[in-house]
Design a protein around this motif. Structure first.
Motif, PDB file in Angstrom:
ATOM      1  N   LEU A 194      -6.292  15.242 -17.809  1.00  0.00           N
ATOM      2  CA  LEU A 194      -7.457  15.834 -16.883  1.00  0.00           C
ATOM      3  C   LEU A 194      -8.486  14.772 -17.338  1.00  0.00           C
ATOM      4  CD1 LEU A 194      -8.796  18.089 -15.508  1.00  0.00           C
ATOM      5  CD2 LEU A 194      -9.354  19.147 -17.663  1.00  0.00           C
ATOM      6  N   THR A 195      -9.239  14.152 -16.435  1.00  0.00           N
ATOM      7  CA  THR A 195     -10.361  13.307 -16.778  1.00  0.00           C
ATOM      8  C   THR A 195     -11.563  14.164 -16.513  1.00  0.00           C
ATOM      9  OG1 THR A 195      -9.240  11.201 -15.915  1.00  0.00           O
ATOM     10  CG2 THR A 195     -11.731  11.227 -15.777  1.00  0.00           C
ATOM     11  N   ILE A 196     -12.572  14.010 -17.452  1.00  0.00           N
ATOM     12  CA  ILE A 196     -13.803  14.719 -17.233  1.00  0.00           C
ATOM     13  C   ILE A 196     -14.809  13.515 -17.502  1.00  0.00           C
ATOM     14  CG2 ILE A 196     -15.386  16.478 -18.417  1.00  0.00           C
ATOM     15  CD1 ILE A 196     -13.157  17.791 -19.641  1.00  0.00           C
ATOM     16  N   ASP A 197     -15.952  13.615 -16.541  1.00  0.00           N
ATOM     17  CA  ASP A 197     -17.121  12.668 -16.589  1.00  0.00           C
ATOM     18  C   ASP A 197     -18.076  13.315 -17.133  1.00  0.00           C
ATOM     19  OD1 ASP A 197     -19.114  11.252 -16.143  1.00  0.00           O
ATOM     20  OD2 ASP A 197     -18.540  10.062 -14.324  1.00  0.00           O
ATOM     21  N   SER A 198     -18.428  13.191 -18.403  1.00  0.00           N
ATOM     22  CA  SER A 198     -19.582  13.752 -19.211  1.00  0.00           C
ATOM     23  C   SER A 198     -21.103  13.262 -18.734  1.00  0.00           C
ATOM     24  CB  SER A 198     -19.176  13.817 -20.408  1.00  0.00           C
ATOM     25  OG  SER A 198     -19.545  12.689 -20.991  1.00  0.00           O
ATOM     26  N   SER A 199     -21.264  12.339 -17.932  1.00  0.00           N
ATOM     27  CA  SER A 199     -22.329  11.734 -17.623  1.00  0.00           C
ATOM     28  C   SER A 199     -23.567  12.852 -17.354  1.00  0.00           C
ATOM     29  CB  SER A 199     -22.468  10.705 -16.409  1.00  0.00           C
ATOM     30  OG  SER A 199     -21.431   9.735 -16.546  1.00  0.00           O
ATOM     31  N   ASP A 200     -23.198  13.599 -16.574  1.00  0.00           N
ATOM     32  CA  ASP A 200     -24.368  14.522 -16.181  1.00  0.00           C
ATOM     33  C   ASP A 200     -24.039  16.153 -16.761  1.00  0.00           C
ATOM     34  OD1 ASP A 200     -25.825  12.793 -14.766  1.00  0.00           O
ATOM     35  OD2 ASP A 200     -24.533  12.886 -13.044  1.00  0.00           O
ATOM     36  N   LEU A 201     -22.886  16.102 -17.699  1.00  0.00           N
ATOM     37  CA  LEU A 201     -22.574  17.688 -17.886  1.00  0.00           C
ATOM     38  C   LEU A 201     -23.321  17.962 -19.371  1.00  0.00           C
ATOM     39  CD1 LEU A 201     -18.822  18.014 -17.039  1.00  0.00           C
ATOM     40  CD2 LEU A 201     -20.649  19.199 -16.346  1.00  0.00           C
ATOM     41  N   PRO A 202     -23.741  19.002 -19.595  1.00  0.00           N
ATOM     42  CA  PRO A 202     -24.099  19.335 -21.093  1.00  0.00           C
ATOM     43  C   PRO A 202     -22.826  19.470 -21.788  1.00  0.00           C
ATOM     44  CG  PRO A 202     -24.868  21.003 -19.507  1.00  0.00           C
ATOM     45  CD  PRO A 202     -23.905  20.139 -18.756  1.00  0.00           C
ATOM     46  N   ILE A 203     -22.936  19.257 -22.973  1.00  0.00           N
ATOM     47  CA  ILE A 203     -21.720  18.923 -23.869  1.00  0.00           C
ATOM     48  C   ILE A 203     -21.121  20.261 -24.146  1.00  0.00           C
ATOM     49  CG2 ILE A 203     -22.937  19.294 -26.318  1.00  0.00           C
ATOM     50  CD1 ILE A 203     -20.615  16.250 -25.419  1.00  0.00           C
ATOM     51  N   ASN A 204     -21.784  21.283 -23.877  1.00  0.00           N
ATOM     52  CA  ASN A 204     -21.113  22.553 -24.194  1.00  0.00           C
ATOM     53  C   ASN A 204     -20.263  23.079 -22.927  1.00  0.00           C
ATOM     54  OD1 ASN A 204     -22.415  23.393 -26.567  1.00  0.00           O
ATOM     55  ND2 ASN A 204     -24.162  24.416 -25.788  1.00  0.00           N
ATOM     56  N   GLN A 205     -20.672  22.397 -21.666  1.00  0.00           N
ATOM     57  CA  GLN A 205     -19.605  22.666 -20.462  1.00  0.00           C
ATOM     58  C   GLN A 205     -18.441  21.927 -20.926  1.00  0.00           C
ATOM     59  OE1 GLN A 205     -21.071  22.266 -16.741  1.00  0.00           O
ATOM     60  NE2 GLN A 205     -23.074  23.540 -17.273  1.00  0.00           N
ATOM     61  N   VAL A 206     -18.483  20.652 -21.354  1.00  0.00           N
ATOM     62  CA  VAL A 206     -17.504  19.893 -21.565  1.00  0.00           C
ATOM     63  C   VAL A 206     -16.664  20.508 -22.562  1.00  0.00           C
ATOM     64  CG1 VAL A 206     -16.573  17.694 -22.232  1.00  0.00           C
ATOM     65  CG2 VAL A 206     -18.676  17.673 -21.216  1.00  0.00           C
ATOM     66  N   ILE A 207     -17.116  21.052 -23.817  1.00  0.00           N
ATOM     67  CA  ILE A 207     -16.346  21.875 -24.616  1.00  0.00           C
ATOM     68  C   ILE A 207     -15.592  23.056 -24.078  1.00  0.00           C
ATOM     69  CG2 ILE A 207     -16.455  23.120 -27.014  1.00  0.00           C
ATOM     70  CD1 ILE A 207     -18.889  21.423 -27.508  1.00  0.00           C
ATOM     71  N   GLU A 208     -16.417  23.865 -23.159  1.00  0.00           N
ATOM     72  CA  GLU A 208     -15.621  24.847 -22.586  1.00  0.00           C
ATOM     73  C   GLU A 208     -14.418  24.598 -21.717  1.00  0.00           C
ATOM     74  OE1 GLU A 208     -15.376  28.255 -22.682  1.00  0.00           O
ATOM     75  OE2 GLU A 208     -16.590  27.823 -24.528  1.00  0.00           O
ATOM     76  N   ALA A 209     -14.719  23.245 -20.900  1.00  0.00           N
ATOM     77  CA  ALA A 209     -13.644  22.951 -20.076  1.00  0.00           C
ATOM     78  C   ALA A 209     -12.386  22.498 -20.908  1.00  0.00           C
ATOM     79  CB  ALA A 209     -14.123  21.786 -19.196  1.00  0.00           C
ATOM     80  N   VAL A 210     -12.737  22.056 -21.887  1.00  0.00           N
ATOM     81  CA  VAL A 210     -11.290  21.407 -22.718  1.00  0.00           C
ATOM     82  C   VAL A 210     -10.770  22.618 -23.306  1.00  0.00           C
ATOM     83  CG1 VAL A 210     -10.628  20.094 -24.571  1.00  0.00           C
ATOM     84  CG2 VAL A 210     -12.413  19.158 -23.283  1.00  0.00           C
ATOM     85  N   LEU A 211     -11.596  23.603 -23.809  1.00  0.00           N
ATOM     86  CA  LEU A 211     -10.936  24.827 -24.491  1.00  0.00           C
ATOM     87  C   LEU A 211     -10.133  25.505 -23.389  1.00  0.00           C
ATOM     88  CD1 LEU A 211     -13.756  25.927 -26.602  1.00  0.00           C
ATOM     89  CD2 LEU A 211     -11.577  25.487 -27.562  1.00  0.00           C
ATOM     90  N   ASN A 212     -10.912  25.581 -22.266  1.00  0.00           N
ATOM     91  CA  ASN A 212      -9.962  26.544 -21.172  1.00  0.00           C
ATOM     92  C   ASN A 212      -8.761  25.763 -20.741  1.00  0.00           C
ATOM     93  OD1 ASN A 212     -11.895  28.336 -20.729  1.00  0.00           O
ATOM     94  ND2 ASN A 212     -13.081  27.215 -19.040  1.00  0.00           N
ATOM     95  N   LEU A 213      -8.710  24.295 -20.840  1.00  0.00           N
ATOM     96  CA  LEU A 213      -7.310  23.733 -20.461  1.00  0.00           C
ATOM     97  C   LEU A 213      -6.224  24.164 -21.625  1.00  0.00           C
ATOM     98  CD1 LEU A 213      -6.212  21.272 -19.044  1.00  0.00           C
ATOM     99  CD2 LEU A 213      -6.651  19.882 -21.005  1.00  0.00           C
ATOM    100  N   VAL A 214      -6.834  24.191 -22.707  1.00  0.00           N
ATOM    101  CA  VAL A 214      -5.823  24.616 -24.044  1.00  0.00           C
ATOM    102  C   VAL A 214      -5.324  26.016 -23.788  1.00  0.00           C
ATOM    103  CG1 VAL A 214      -5.418  24.645 -26.487  1.00  0.00           C
ATOM    104  CG2 VAL A 214      -6.759  22.921 -25.717  1.00  0.00           C
ATOM    105  N   ARG A 215      -6.306  26.759 -23.539  1.00  0.00           N
ATOM    106  CA  ARG A 215      -5.936  28.412 -23.543  1.00  0.00           C
ATOM    107  C   ARG A 215      -5.245  28.601 -22.325  1.00  0.00           C
ATOM    108  NH1 ARG A 215     -12.133  29.618 -25.361  1.00  0.00           N
ATOM    109  NH2 ARG A 215     -11.834  29.761 -27.642  1.00  0.00           N
TER     110      ARG A 215
END
Ligand code: C5P
Length: 218
Positions: free
Chosen positions: A197-218
């Protein structure tokens, strides 16, 4: 029992380290910072004044080096029982790591050291080829990227916070050169795995990136 693995690959400064550490902590999993293995080898090579073109000597050092990782709030790395944590972050070490990482024999010598991190209850592995080469069977794979300008700004801030003097223009150039070298090398180039899953974090707050990754695993 299969041990779950989450791989997070991407270019330097995309936020892989911050995201991987946070996700590993939340899940209670082990964490592999594979870049620090290449960086540790770079430190050994620089200390021993081995020429960067001497693949044979570099491979021997890679095979012989003893690394220990102590995971607390901050990762502490011991190379042959000497604490090298403070030296790991410098640009000289990062660039040297990127040069020696292009040698297939060197990568082979470091492969098992990385696979050994796969232990219960799970592993978050951060690097360039975690999802493509080291853990191709990982259940979850992320390719985390961001624009080179944004990545250079983050790297600059990181170095300044650590009290290391830095120059933004120089860092931008070095990041672009490192991206080019890492992406164009023949062995294990920096590339997203087909099933990542590609995530572009240029304009994303780090917490949203962390949430997106945790959602993928869960
Ligand atoms: O991620 P980090 O900036 O610490 O990595 C330093 C260098 O090590 C990278 O530029 C890359 O060339 C190399 N590396 C690699 N494969 C990995 C991790 C790092 O080739 N899995």
């Amino acid at each position: 029992m299969t041990i779950p693995v989450l791989t997070i690959d991407g270019p330097s400064g995309a936020g892989k380290g911050t995201v991987s550490r946070a996700v590993a902590k939340q899940l209670g999993w082990n964490y592999l910072d594979s870049g620090s293995i290449y960086r540790s080898l770079a430190i050994a090579i620089l200390e021993q004044k081995i020429a960067l073109a001497d693949v044979c000597a570099i491979t021997k050092v890679a095979q012989a080096m003893q690394l220990k990782f102590e995971c607390g709030d901050e990762l502490v790395v011991l190379l042959n029982d000497v604490d090298i944590t403070a030296q790991l972050v410098t640009e000289t070490v990062g660039n040297t790591a990127s040069v020696i990482a292009a040698y297939p024999d060197v990568r082979d010598a470091l492969l098992q050291k990385q696979k050994d991190f796969k232990k219960a209850p799970g592993l978050v592995a951060d690097g360039r080829d975690m999802g493509t080469v080291v853990f191709p069977d990982a259940a979850n794979k992320v390719f985390l990227t961001a624009s080179s300008e944004e990545r250079a700004k983050r790297r600059y801030k990181q170095l300044i916070e650590k009290g290391i003097s830095a120059n933004l223009d120089g860092i931008t150039k070095e990041i672009e050169a490192r991206d080019k070298r890492d992406s164009e090398r023949k062995t294990a180039p920096l590339i997203a795995a087909d099933d990542a899953l590609t995530i572009d974090s240029s304009d994303l707050p780090i917490n949203q990136v962390i949430e997106a990754v945790l959602n993928l695993v869960r």
